[in-house]
Every structure is written in structure tokens, then in C-alpha cells.
Design a protein around this motif. Structure first.
Motif, PDB file in Angstrom:
ATOM      1  N   GLN A 317       0.820  -1.197   0.000  1.00 21.04           N
ATOM      2  CA  GLN A 317       0.000   0.000   0.000  1.00 21.04           C
ATOM      3  C   GLN A 317       0.862   1.258   0.000  1.00 21.04           C
ATOM      4  O   GLN A 317       1.953   1.288   0.592  1.00 21.04           O
ATOM      5  N   LYS A 318       0.342   2.262  -0.639  1.00 23.71           N
ATOM      6  CA  LYS A 318       0.957   3.578  -0.617  1.00 23.71           C
ATOM      7  C   LYS A 318      -0.135   4.620  -0.855  1.00 23.71           C
ATOM      8  O   LYS A 318      -1.240   4.298  -1.300  1.00 23.71           O
ATOM      9  N   GLU A 319       0.196   5.857  -0.557  1.00 21.50           N
ATOM     10  CA  GLU A 319      -0.804   6.917  -0.668  1.00 21.50           C
ATOM     11  C   GLU A 319      -0.977   7.307  -2.145  1.00 21.50           C
ATOM     12  O   GLU A 319      -0.013   7.658  -2.829  1.00 21.50           O
ATOM     13  N   THR A 353      -7.063  11.439  -1.197  1.00 24.86           N
ATOM     14  CA  THR A 353      -6.064  10.377  -1.274  1.00 24.86           C
ATOM     15  C   THR A 353      -6.478   9.202  -0.390  1.00 24.86           C
ATOM     16  O   THR A 353      -7.320   9.341   0.506  1.00 24.86           O
ATOM     17  N   TRP A 355      -4.723   5.146   1.127  1.00 26.54           N
ATOM     18  CA  TRP A 355      -3.623   4.179   1.151  1.00 26.54           C
ATOM     19  C   TRP A 355      -4.124   2.862   0.581  1.00 26.54           C
ATOM     20  O   TRP A 355      -4.906   2.155   1.192  1.00 26.54           O
ATOM     21  N   HIS A 438      -7.889  -4.636   2.145  1.00 32.72           N
ATOM     22  CA  HIS A 438      -7.570  -3.223   2.332  1.00 32.72           C
ATOM     23  C   HIS A 438      -8.188  -2.645   3.606  1.00 32.72           C
ATOM     24  O   HIS A 438      -7.972  -1.469   3.914  1.00 32.72           O
ATOM     25  N   ASN A 462      -3.005   6.148   8.134  1.00 33.07           N
ATOM     26  CA  ASN A 462      -1.626   6.446   7.735  1.00 33.07           C
ATOM     27  C   ASN A 462      -1.497   7.762   6.988  1.00 33.07           C
ATOM     28  O   ASN A 462      -0.734   7.896   6.035  1.00 33.07           O
ATOM     29  N   GLY A 464      -3.861   9.650   5.223  1.00 32.44           N
ATOM     30  CA  GLY A 464      -4.677  10.022   4.084  1.00 32.44           C
ATOM     31  C   GLY A 464      -5.385  11.319   4.351  1.00 32.44           C
ATOM     32  O   GLY A 464      -5.853  11.585   5.428  1.00 32.44           O
TER      33      GLY A 464
END
Length: 466
Positions: A317-319, A353, A355, A438, A462, A464
Motif C-alpha cells: 500500500q501507498k498513498e 487520497t 492508502w 484493504h 496512515n 490520508g
């Protein structure tokens, strides 16, 4: 090779309840022993305090007698008699000797010289401290005047009544407290050990039942402490294992059902060819090839579903900025949408946004968009709405197709649930598994245009931003 973590547990010779009883028993013994030690220290300090006070009185008696000798110019029995009586009232028995070691007066003689009334009063005030019998255990203290010895005192300090009473009372109190508190502590320790060990024993029995293949094992939670949370966690684990077992059985059953039809067709056609009932023509071979391809598709779908179920262990996962990400996915379907005369629009805040794993989430959106386009072969409108709050991100995929039948709507995310458009019925099950990985969820409902609306909810975590 995948690494595994092992926890080594040594064999228990005694049960947990016995170990707790032994531990609590040691704590009780230490506590009771400390009370005995404390009592001994108190008695010692009390005796030292009493002896110190008695020595102070002795020094006062010495000073008084030396002063009396100086005033009278010698030892006068009638003058020192009252001093010896006063010393006796202070708890000191005396024998007064002159410089030639001749007895001048002792406590008994001093008491006998008093009037009878005074003797009765003194006896009444000291009736609990009778005069000790004759004894040689006297200590000698010299008397001085101007550097010359004028005599000496032989004295005996009888055991004070208050000290004896205090020691006797403390001994009785210690015995009663050791018996009462010790017995109470033992009973409470037994109850505590039983209360702690019983749910663990139930957990052990339930875990053994679960390990032996009984998924219905559960533990009754009666508290909210660590053991209660452990029982709750065990029940939740058992629920998930039971659900996974049911899903596995359902998946195997559904997969076997789906595989049975193409296999029967292939077998029937091959047997017909072998018996000469069916000609071996390119069309017959193409039919066999189509059924084999169908088998491959089913197996690929099952494999994809299995990989989706384990996606939580493999997510990267990433933004990601959601609006351009969704627009990029939609652009892949521009040609298909143009051929079917379907209008696709993506609406939302371009700064939202989330994650996510880009590859896995692309698979989710591709599946939903492809299903929506299949539902509108003769034109329509597909809208993707993006919204956000401080707690979550929402993505809605809304089409104007015929909609999902009401009887099928509650089952669309189940494995091999098929609609009118055909297919394997695994796509939406894969979507749900990936969203669960997710930490999100998905819901389906009929839209206001009598089409279908899929609503995705992703948690904000995280960092967002909305």
C-alpha cells in the motif's frame, strides 16, 4: 522457503491451579513470616525503650541519695526511707550500703517503716507488681560524693507489669492473626487460583476440541480482564475458522459443480467419437477445445479468488491520489464505451487520497466497470462518484443498466453467484476479498435510475487527507 515461528512450551508437571496455589502459599508464608519478624522487632525496641527509661530513673535515684547523704552528713535511715519507697514505686528494688559495705536500708525495710495506711495504699497501687523474692541477681552501682565513694547500691529491676502485659497481648494477637488471616488467605488463594485456572482449563479443552476437528467449540466469557479478552479472541478465531471451513466446503462444492458440466460434455463427446457415433471433425474438436478452455477459465477464477483471500499478506500500500487514479482506469474502457455508446464520467475532489495497493485496487475497479458495461450493451451512463470524510473515502460506481434482480441482490458477493449475463460468478467475490484485505467494505443497491450502485468504503489511515 517460508519461515515459521515456533513457541516452545515446556511440559507441565503440575496443573496451573496447583502452581498458583503453591505461589500464593509462598506469598502467604512470606507475609506471615514478616509479621513475626515485625513483632520481634517491636518487642525488642519496646524492651530497649523500657530499659532506657529504667536507667534514667536509676540515675535519678543515685543523684537523690547522694544529695541526701550530703545534706545529712551521712546515711540516715529515716531520711532515705522515703527515697527507697519512691524508687520502689518507680519499679526499682534497692539495697543501700555504706562505704564499709554494711547494709543501711533496703526496700523491704523502707516499706515496713511506713505507717500501715501508707503501706496499704502502696500495696494497692502495686498489687500487680508484687515484691520479688530474695535473689542474688542484684547489680551494684557505687555512690560518690566529691570524688569519694560513700557507699553503693544493689538494685534489682523487676520485670515491669506493663511490659509483661504487652508481650503477652502481642503474642496472643500474633497467634490469632496468624491463624485467622492465614486461614482466610489460604481460602482466598484457593478461590482465586480456581477462578483464574478454570477459564484457562475451559480454553484448553475448547482448543483441544478445535484441534481435533470440532469447529463448534466456544468459551463462555464472564469477565473483561486479560483472560476474558483471551476467551473473546479465541471465540473470534473459532468463528473465523468455522466460517473459513464453510467457505472452503462451499468453494469446493461450487467448483466441483461448475467443473462437472464441461467435464461431462468432454467425456460424452469423446465417448461418442470412440464409439463412432460422432465424427472427428474440426468442429467437434473445436467444441472439445472450447470446453477445455472453459475448464481453464474456471480454475483460473478459483486460483484468483484464492490469491485474493491471501492478499492481506501481500499488499503493497501507498498513498494514491484517487481522482487521477480512477480516471486512468476509466481511460482503458474508452474504446469499449464508445462502441456501446456508454457515457463514463468520474466526479470528485482531485485532492482526495487513500492508502491502497495500486495493482489490487485496479483489479477491483476494472471488475466493477467491466460488469457495468456488460449490463449496458445498448448504451447508457456510467458515473463514478468520489467523496471523502475525515474517517473514510467513498467510491460509488453507478450504472443505468437493468439492475440486479431483487432475489439475487443479497448474494452477489457469494462465490459462483451468477446473473443473467453469465460468467463464473467469481468476480464480485474477488472484489469483496480484495477490499477486505484493504480494510474496506463494499455494498450494493439499486440506483435511482433502476440501475445498480456499488459503494466502496475505504478507511482513512496512515495520513490520508480529505
Amino acid at each position: 522457503m517460508a519461515s515459521a515461528t515456533c513457541f516452545v512450551v515446556s511440559g507441565m508437571r503440575f496443573s496451573l491451579q496447583r502452581k498458583l496455589l503453591v505461589l500464593l502459599g509462598l506469598v502467604i508464608l512470606i507475609a506471615l513470616s514478616s509479621s513475626v519478624l515485625l513483632r520481634n522487632f517491636v518487642i525488642r525496641d519496646f524492651k530497649a525503650f523500657g530499659e532506657g527509661r529504667m536507667l534514667d530513673r536509676l540515675y535519678q535515684v543515685q543523684a537523690v541519695l547522694e544529695g541526701r547523704y550530703q545534706q545529712a552528713g551521712g546515711w540516715k535511715r529515716e531520711q532515705v526511707a522515703n527515697d527507697l519507697v519512691w524508687a520502689w514505686l518507680s519499679g526499682i528494688e534497692l539495697r543501700l550500703y555504706n562505704a564499709d559495705s554494711q547494709l543501711v536500708l533496703d526496700t523491704r525495710q523502707a516499706l515496713a517503716s511506713l505507717p500501715p495506711v501508707m503501706q496499704q495504699r502502696i500495696a494497692a497501687s502495686t498489687n500487680r507488681r508484687p515484691l520479688p523474692p530474695d535473689s542474688t541477681e542484684f547489680q551494684s552501682y557505687p555512690l560518690f560524693l566529691k570524688g569519694e565513694e560513700i557507699g553503693h547500691l544493689d538494685l534489682q529491676l523487676p520485670r515491669p507489669v506493663h511490659e509483661s502485659f504487652f508481650i503477652r497481648s502481642s503474642n496472643l494477637f500474633l497467634i490469632y492473626s496468624l491463624l485467622g488471616l492465614g486461614l482466610t488467605a489460604v481460602i482466598l488463594s484457593f478461590l482465586a487460583a480456581r477462578r483464574i485456572s478454570r477459564p484457562l482449563q475451559e480454553l484448553t479443552a475448547a482448543a483441544e476440541g478445535l484441534a481435533s476437528g470440532d469447529p463448534a467449540q466456544r468459551v463462555l466469557t464472564e469477565s473483561s480482564d486479560e483472560i476474558g479478552r483471551l476467551a473473546t479472541t479465541f471465540n473470534r478465531m473459532a468463528d473465523r475458522l468455522e466460517a473459513q471451513e464453510q467457505l472452503r466446503k462451499q468453494l469446493v462444492s461450487n467448483a466441483a459443480h461448475e467443473l462437472r458440466t464441461p467435464l461431462m460434455i468432454i467425456r460424452g463427446e469423446l465417448e461418442g467419437m470412440m464409439d463412432g457415433l460422432l465424427p472427428v471433425t474440426p468442429e467437434a474438436l473445436q467444441s472439445l477445445h472450447d470446453e477445455a478452455s472453459r475448464l481453464t477459465t474456471i480454475l483460473d477464477g478459483v486460483d484468483e479468488l484464492t490469491r485474493a483471500q491471501t492478499a492481506a499478506l501481500q499488499l503493497h500500500q501507498k498513498e494514491i491520489a484517487l481522482l487521477p487514479f480512477l480516471q486512468g482506469i476509466v481511460s482503458r474502457f474508452s474504446h469499449t464505451a464508445e462502441e456501446q455508446q456508454v457515457t463514463i464520467s468520474v466526479i470528485g475532489d482531485q485532492h482526495s487520497t487513500a492508502w491502497i495497493d495500486p495493482d489490487r485496487f485496479t483489479q477491483i475497479m476494472v471488475n466493477l466497470i467491466a460488469n457495468a458495461l456488460k449490463a449496458m450493451p445498448n448504451g447508457g451512463r456510467l458515473e463514478i462518484h468520489l467523496s471523502a470524510t475525515a474517517q473514510a473515502r467513498y467510491i460509488e460506481v453507478i450504472d443505468t443498466g437493468p439492475g440486479i434482480p431483487a432475489d439475487l441482490l443479497p448474494h452477489v458477493f457469494e462465490r459462483f453467484a451468477k446473473g443473467k449475463t453469465g460468467g463464473l460468478g467469481l468476480g464480485l467475490a474477488i472484489v469483496k476479498e480484495l477490499l477486505t484485505a484493504h480494510g474496506g467494505s463494499i455494498f450494493v443497491a439499486r440506483s435511482s435510475d433502476k440501475g445498480t450502485c456499488f459503494r466502496i468504503e475505504l478507511p482513512d489511515k496512515n495520513g490520508g487527507s480529505a
